[in-house]
Design a protein around this motif. Structure first.
Motif, PDB file in Angstrom:
ATOM      1  N   GLY A  41      -5.930   3.011  -3.611  1.00  0.00           N
ATOM      2  CA  GLY A  41      -5.064   2.388  -4.752  1.00  0.00           C
ATOM      3  C   GLY A  41      -6.005   2.092  -5.965  1.00  0.00           C
ATOM      4  N   LYS A  42      -5.420   0.750  -6.455  1.00  0.00           N
ATOM      5  CA  LYS A  42      -6.806   0.766  -7.410  1.00  0.00           C
ATOM      6  C   LYS A  42      -7.121  -0.365  -7.218  1.00  0.00           C
ATOM      7  N   SER A  43      -7.344  -1.136  -6.140  1.00  0.00           N
ATOM      8  CA  SER A  43      -7.735  -2.717  -5.784  1.00  0.00           C
ATOM      9  C   SER A  43      -8.791  -1.986  -4.495  1.00  0.00           C
ATOM     10  N   PRO A  44      -9.814  -1.698  -4.535  1.00  0.00           N
ATOM     11  CA  PRO A  44     -11.157  -1.375  -3.698  1.00  0.00           C
ATOM     12  C   PRO A  44     -10.520  -2.851  -2.869  1.00  0.00           C
ATOM     13  N   ALA A  45      -9.891  -3.941  -3.173  1.00  0.00           N
ATOM     14  CA  ALA A  45      -9.729  -5.295  -1.452  1.00  0.00           C
ATOM     15  C   ALA A  45      -8.927  -4.721  -0.862  1.00  0.00           C
ATOM     16  N   ARG A  46      -8.489  -3.963  -1.597  1.00  0.00           N
ATOM     17  CA  ARG A  46      -6.843  -3.415  -0.975  1.00  0.00           C
ATOM     18  C   ARG A  46      -7.557  -2.489   0.275  1.00  0.00           C
ATOM     19  N   PRO A  47      -6.897  -3.019   2.222  1.00  0.00           N
ATOM     20  CA  PRO A  47      -7.356  -2.614   3.421  1.00  0.00           C
ATOM     21  C   PRO A  47      -6.913  -0.737   2.949  1.00  0.00           C
ATOM     22  N   LEU A  48      -7.613   0.229   3.921  1.00  0.00           N
ATOM     23  CA  LEU A  48      -6.811   1.646   3.857  1.00  0.00           C
ATOM     24  C   LEU A  48      -6.449   1.361   5.435  1.00  0.00           C
ATOM     25  N   ARG A  49      -6.208   0.712   5.865  1.00  0.00           N
ATOM     26  CA  ARG A  49      -5.805   0.524   7.509  1.00  0.00           C
ATOM     27  C   ARG A  49      -5.322  -0.754   7.463  1.00  0.00           C
ATOM     28  N   TYR A  50      -4.054  -0.553   8.766  1.00  0.00           N
ATOM     29  CA  TYR A  50      -2.897  -2.180   8.804  1.00  0.00           C
ATOM     30  C   TYR A  50      -3.016  -1.512  10.682  1.00  0.00           C
ATOM     31  N   ASP A  56      -2.835   3.740   8.544  1.00  0.00           N
ATOM     32  CA  ASP A  56      -3.352   4.776   7.255  1.00  0.00           C
ATOM     33  C   ASP A  56      -2.938   4.765   5.993  1.00  0.00           C
ATOM     34  N   ALA A  57      -3.455   4.298   4.549  1.00  0.00           N
ATOM     35  CA  ALA A  57      -3.048   3.521   3.182  1.00  0.00           C
ATOM     36  C   ALA A  57      -3.835   4.459   2.548  1.00  0.00           C
ATOM     37  N   ARG A  58      -3.361   5.486   1.051  1.00  0.00           N
ATOM     38  CA  ARG A  58      -4.320   6.126   0.627  1.00  0.00           C
ATOM     39  C   ARG A  58      -4.628   4.960  -0.500  1.00  0.00           C
ATOM     40  N   ALA A  78       2.930  11.291   9.396  1.00  0.00           N
ATOM     41  CA  ALA A  78       2.369  11.912   7.939  1.00  0.00           C
ATOM     42  C   ALA A  78       2.930  12.484   6.363  1.00  0.00           C
ATOM     43  N   MET A  79       2.177  11.679   5.802  1.00  0.00           N
ATOM     44  CA  MET A  79       2.906  11.723   4.307  1.00  0.00           C
ATOM     45  C   MET A  79       2.318  13.267   3.741  1.00  0.00           C
ATOM     46  N   PRO A  80       3.135  14.372   2.781  1.00  0.00           N
ATOM     47  CA  PRO A  80       1.829  15.684   2.477  1.00  0.00           C
ATOM     48  C   PRO A  80       1.605  14.794   1.263  1.00  0.00           C
ATOM     49  N   ARG A  81      -0.304  15.722   1.300  1.00  0.00           N
ATOM     50  CA  ARG A  81      -0.308  15.162  -0.279  1.00  0.00           C
ATOM     51  C   ARG A  81      -0.072  14.742  -1.557  1.00  0.00           C
ATOM     52  N   ASP A  82       1.368  15.528  -2.225  1.00  0.00           N
ATOM     53  CA  ASP A  82       1.860  15.291  -2.681  1.00  0.00           C
ATOM     54  C   ASP A  82       2.541  14.580  -3.236  1.00  0.00           C
ATOM     55  N   ARG A  83       3.261  13.312  -1.946  1.00  0.00           N
ATOM     56  CA  ARG A  83       4.289  12.018  -2.000  1.00  0.00           C
ATOM     57  C   ARG A  83       3.867  11.241  -1.047  1.00  0.00           C
ATOM     58  N   THR A  84       4.367   9.968  -1.960  1.00  0.00           N
ATOM     59  CA  THR A  84       4.559   8.814  -0.378  1.00  0.00           C
ATOM     60  C   THR A  84       4.659   7.649  -0.835  1.00  0.00           C
ATOM     61  N   PHE A  85       5.550   6.674  -0.541  1.00  0.00           N
ATOM     62  CA  PHE A  85       5.484   5.563  -0.688  1.00  0.00           C
ATOM     63  C   PHE A  85       5.310   4.208  -0.382  1.00  0.00           C
ATOM     64  N   PRO A  86       5.124   3.352  -1.188  1.00  0.00           N
ATOM     65  CA  PRO A  86       4.730   1.617  -0.904  1.00  0.00           C
ATOM     66  C   PRO A  86       5.627   0.721   0.803  1.00  0.00           C
ATOM     67  N   VAL A  87       4.884   0.649   1.150  1.00  0.00           N
ATOM     68  CA  VAL A  87       5.011   0.399   2.896  1.00  0.00           C
ATOM     69  C   VAL A  87       5.254  -1.644   2.052  1.00  0.00           C
ATOM     70  N   ALA A  88       6.779  -2.070   1.893  1.00  0.00           N
ATOM     71  CA  ALA A  88       6.854  -3.231   1.533  1.00  0.00           C
ATOM     72  C   ALA A  88       6.628  -3.539   2.896  1.00  0.00           C
ATOM     73  N   PRO A 135       0.235  -1.614   0.073  1.00  0.00           N
ATOM     74  CA  PRO A 135       0.003   0.178   0.181  1.00  0.00           C
ATOM     75  C   PRO A 135       0.678   1.123   0.032  1.00  0.00           C
ATOM     76  N   ASP A 136       0.157   2.608  -0.483  1.00  0.00           N
ATOM     77  CA  ASP A 136       1.184   3.465  -0.490  1.00  0.00           C
ATOM     78  C   ASP A 136       0.327   4.273   0.536  1.00  0.00           C
TER      79      ASP A 136
END
Length: 163
Positions: free
Chosen positions: A118-127, A114-116, A71-81, A51-52
């Motif tokens: 993504g394209k998949s509606p099945a991906r959680p927005l919160r971990y 909290d994740a941004r 928190a990340m600024p709105r215009d930046r993110t990184f993938p959480v692996a 997730p982003d």
């Protein structure tokens, strides 16, 4: 009239299922100098990818006020692996964050990533997960508190949460 009523009822039955996303499983482990660090579980990465990052919040379990938040600024993110780990208290001065409170031995804490969207509606927005710092012969140790924990202190000396 009956087909229209059936269609309306079918739409109502589908809406809550689409609106409610599951909460994903976060993981806590010991980072540099024994400081807790946080990521998503390996199972989550295998299930839905990385997730982003949006934000991370650590609270004493049951409390609303954060002990630390970044928190990340709105215009930046990184993938959480799974292979990476975000350290408690952060070490990235450019990111907006609160000062980190001191974590205490035996207290139960909750971390939420909290994740941004993504394209998949099945991906959680919160971990989310819970953890504590437990006294070991070599000093304090980060302990991931799983769902199997019972009321009262667990084997690591973690106090029960207020949740």
């Amino acid at each position: 009239m009956k087909p229209l009523l059936i269609l309306c009822l079918a739409c109502l039955a589908v809406l809550p299922a689409q609106a409610a996303r599951r909460v994903g499983e976060a993981e806590v482990r010991a980072g540099a100098n024994g400081v807790p660090c946080f990521t998503i579980s390996q199972r989550e990465e295998g299930r839905g990818g990385t997730p982003d990052f949006g934000s991370i919040t650590v609270t004493a379990s049951g409390d609303k006020l954060p002990l630390w938040r970044m928190a990340m600024p709105r215009d930046r993110t990184f993938p959480v692996a799974f292979s990476m780990c975000i350290p408690y208290g952060g070490r990235i001065p450019a990111l907006p964050q609160t000062p980190a409170a001191v974590l205490k031995e035996g207290e139960l804490y909750t971390v939420v990533i909290d994740a941004r969207p993504g394209k998949s509606p099945a991906r959680p927005l919160r971990y989310q997960t819970r953890f504590c710092l437990a006294r070991q012969p070599a000093g304090l140790k980060v302990h991931h508190v799983g769902a199997e924990r019972r009321a009262g202190r667990d084997q690591y000396g973690c106090l029960p949460g207020r949740d």
